[in-house]
Scaffold this motif. Sequence first.
Motif, short mmCIF file in Angstrom:
data_model
loop_
_atom_site.label_atom_id
_atom_site.label_comp_id
_atom_site.label_asym_id
_atom_site.label_seq_id
_atom_site.Cartn_x
_atom_site.Cartn_y
_atom_site.Cartn_z
N LEU A 10 0.64 -1.47 -0.17
CA LEU A 10 -0.04 -0.33 0.40
C LEU A 10 0.73 1.33 0.32
CD1 LEU A 10 -2.83 -0.71 2.62
CD2 LEU A 10 -3.02 -0.70 -0.33
N THR A 11 2.23 0.84 -0.13
CA THR A 11 3.09 2.06 0.14
C THR A 11 2.74 3.08 -0.99
OG1 THR A 11 4.73 1.55 -0.85
CG2 THR A 11 4.71 1.35 1.39
N ALA A 12 2.00 2.83 -2.32
CA ALA A 12 1.70 3.87 -3.47
C ALA A 12 0.63 4.11 -3.56
CB ALA A 12 2.62 3.12 -4.79
N LEU A 13 0.34 3.79 -2.74
CA LEU A 13 -1.36 4.67 -2.86
C LEU A 13 -1.93 5.33 -1.71
CD1 LEU A 13 -3.56 0.78 -3.54
CD2 LEU A 13 -1.94 2.69 -5.01
N PRO A 14 -2.57 5.87 -1.68
CA PRO A 14 -3.34 7.61 -0.22
C PRO A 14 -3.20 6.66 0.50
CG PRO A 14 -4.08 7.60 -3.01
CD PRO A 14 -3.28 6.67 -3.08
N VAL A 15 -3.28 5.79 0.96
CA VAL A 15 -4.09 5.98 2.41
C VAL A 15 -2.80 5.33 2.95
CG1 VAL A 15 -5.38 3.98 0.62
CG2 VAL A 15 -4.07 3.07 1.93
N GLN A 16 -3.58 5.63 4.67
CA GLN A 16 -3.07 5.43 5.77
C GLN A 16 -2.98 4.64 6.58
OE1 GLN A 16 0.13 7.53 6.84
NE2 GLN A 16 0.09 5.58 8.30
N PRO A 17 -2.30 3.39 7.16
CA PRO A 17 -3.11 2.35 7.90
C PRO A 17 -2.85 2.94 9.32
CG PRO A 17 -0.85 1.50 5.94
CD PRO A 17 -1.51 2.55 6.02
N LEU A 18 -3.60 2.48 10.20
CA LEU A 18 -3.33 2.69 11.64
C LEU A 18 -2.19 2.45 11.95
CD1 LEU A 18 -6.78 0.98 13.77
CD2 LEU A 18 -6.35 3.34 12.42
N GLN A 19 -1.54 3.57 13.42
CA GLN A 19 -0.28 3.71 13.50
C GLN A 19 -0.02 2.87 14.28
OE1 GLN A 19 0.45 7.60 15.31
NE2 GLN A 19 1.57 6.52 16.49
N GLN A 20 1.08 1.84 14.57
CA GLN A 20 1.22 0.73 15.11
C GLN A 20 2.60 1.22 16.43
OE1 GLN A 20 -0.56 -1.94 15.20
NE2 GLN A 20 -1.57 -1.55 13.71
N HIS A 21 2.70 1.53 17.46
CA HIS A 21 3.53 1.75 18.23
C HIS A 21 4.69 0.28 18.16
CE1 HIS A 21 1.22 4.65 20.12
NE2 HIS A 21 0.35 4.27 19.80
N SER A 22 5.21 0.81 18.93
CA SER A 22 6.67 -0.35 18.88
C SER A 22 6.99 -0.83 20.53
CB SER A 22 7.56 0.70 18.95
OG SER A 22 8.28 1.71 19.92
N ASP A 23 6.49 -0.54 21.64
CA ASP A 23 5.98 -1.26 22.54
C ASP A 23 5.48 -2.13 22.75
OD1 ASP A 23 4.00 0.40 22.49
OD2 ASP A 23 4.64 1.34 25.14
N ARG A 24 4.40 -2.61 21.47
CA ARG A 24 3.30 -3.60 21.31
C ARG A 24 2.85 -3.87 20.48
NH1 ARG A 24 -0.39 1.97 23.27
NH2 ARG A 24 1.88 1.82 23.77
N GLN A 25 2.05 -5.05 20.27
CA GLN A 25 2.78 -6.82 19.40
C GLN A 25 1.34 -6.63 19.20
OE1 GLN A 25 5.03 -9.13 19.75
NE2 GLN A 25 5.93 -9.03 18.17
N SER A 26 0.50 -5.83 18.18
CA SER A 26 -0.51 -6.16 17.64
C SER A 26 -1.52 -7.66 17.59
CB SER A 26 -1.81 -4.95 16.65
OG SER A 26 -2.78 -5.67 16.09
N GLY A 27 -2.94 -7.95 18.06
CA GLY A 27 -3.02 -9.10 17.06
C GLY A 27 -2.94 -9.16 15.69
N TYR A 28 -3.70 -7.82 14.92
CA TYR A 28 -4.36 -7.72 14.24
C TYR A 28 -5.62 -8.39 13.41
CZ TYR A 28 -0.44 -5.28 12.73
OH TYR A 28 0.68 -3.61 12.19
N HIS A 29 -6.53 -7.63 13.92
CA HIS A 29 -7.74 -8.94 14.34
C HIS A 29 -8.11 -7.97 12.89
CE1 HIS A 29 -11.75 -9.92 14.29
NE2 HIS A 29 -12.42 -8.49 14.74
N LEU A 30 -7.87 -7.38 12.62
CA LEU A 30 -8.44 -6.06 11.93
C LEU A 30 -7.01 -5.32 11.21
CD1 LEU A 30 -11.64 -4.38 12.91
CD2 LEU A 30 -11.55 -6.39 11.41
N TYR A 31 -7.32 -4.83 10.03
CA TYR A 31 -5.97 -4.20 9.28
C TYR A 31 -6.90 -2.98 8.63
CZ TYR A 31 -2.68 -2.67 6.61
OH TYR A 31 -1.54 -1.64 6.03
#
Length: 380
Positions: free
Chosen positions: A278-299
């Motif tokens: 998605l880097t070439a598209l004008p979209v913004q994924p949710l910001q991820q914090h470095s001190d935690r690991q998401s379970g990525y239920h959703l993208y």
Amino acid sequence: MIPYGRQSISDADIEAVVAVLKSDYLTQGQAVPAFEQGLADYCQVPYVVACSNGTTALHLACAVLDLSAADRVWVSAVSFVASANCARYCNAEVDFVDVDPATGNLDVVALNNKLQQAALVHALPKALIAVHLAGQPCDLKEIGTLCRQYGIALIEDACHALGAHYQGTPIGSCLHSDMTVFSFHPVKPITTAEGGAITTRNQALAAKLRLYRSHGITRDPQALLMPSPGEWYYEQQLLGFNYRLTDLQAALGLSQLSRLDQFITQRRELARRYDELLTALPVQPLQQHSDRQSGYHLYVIEVAERDQVFARLRAAGIGVNVHYIPIPAQPYYRELGHDLAAYPGAHSYYQGAISLPLFPTLSHTEQQQVVHALDQAICG
């Protein structure tokens, strides 16, 4: 159509359920305690109480705090409505805390300001329900510190976040909270078809959760209030509910739990590929914090002209969804006096949010199809 979420059922899962079907107990047997112990071990927490779904888990968590019409409960403004409804089931007053639009999670600055103002007018909540949206833990340490400072019970709504970690500790450990709530709906990290659970480090809360889960009835000889005339004796000690999980569901959940780390690894790898694609598209994924690991239920991504992009993606066979309409915008809560305009972060998040398909068995080909359709939908 490629759905936004899908369960993954193995032969081992099926065999586990069949084994229960062939046993003497379909409910109230040994499968539920085994599932609870498996969750306790995984979450590194002493007490787990399984129940019929995530909503009943939330309700139980509110009920054991003895909430009433005299109490207030604050809830993250962006979540599924059950996160707030559970307090209303106890007749408590509900209010909302704004979110950070970059993550969709509760905004600690907004919470701190709201607590300071509430303290001045003696209107502090009895409980706060903080949501780990999309599987990424919210700022638990800071939120927990504020709750302890003001004497507020903290409930983690982790219905998206089984398998996630905060500062190296699994979500569900309750290091910063009183209770954590999970859901095992088919699109969640693991499934029991329908099901839920509450974790806690508080033995008294755990005992009360079990009592409320099953009609308020106990058969435990050490917990009886009256002398027992025989082994058949039981007592209803409070007005509880029938929120039990069946052994069939628990067997499925325990089997799925053995693959949870695999599921989370697959979800994180797919999320990483989305980040790259998605880097070439004008979209913004949710910001991820470095001190935690998401379970990525959703993208979740943020995109301009969301409604138009959503419609085009659905027409192209991509089962995108929106998670969620902010709860204060719902007619029921508007009737109670809430206004989305009071939560600019939630409004900003909602205006652009789309959840792309994400589940462990999503193929790379399907993922590329999603990204291509998104590109076409944005470009028109």
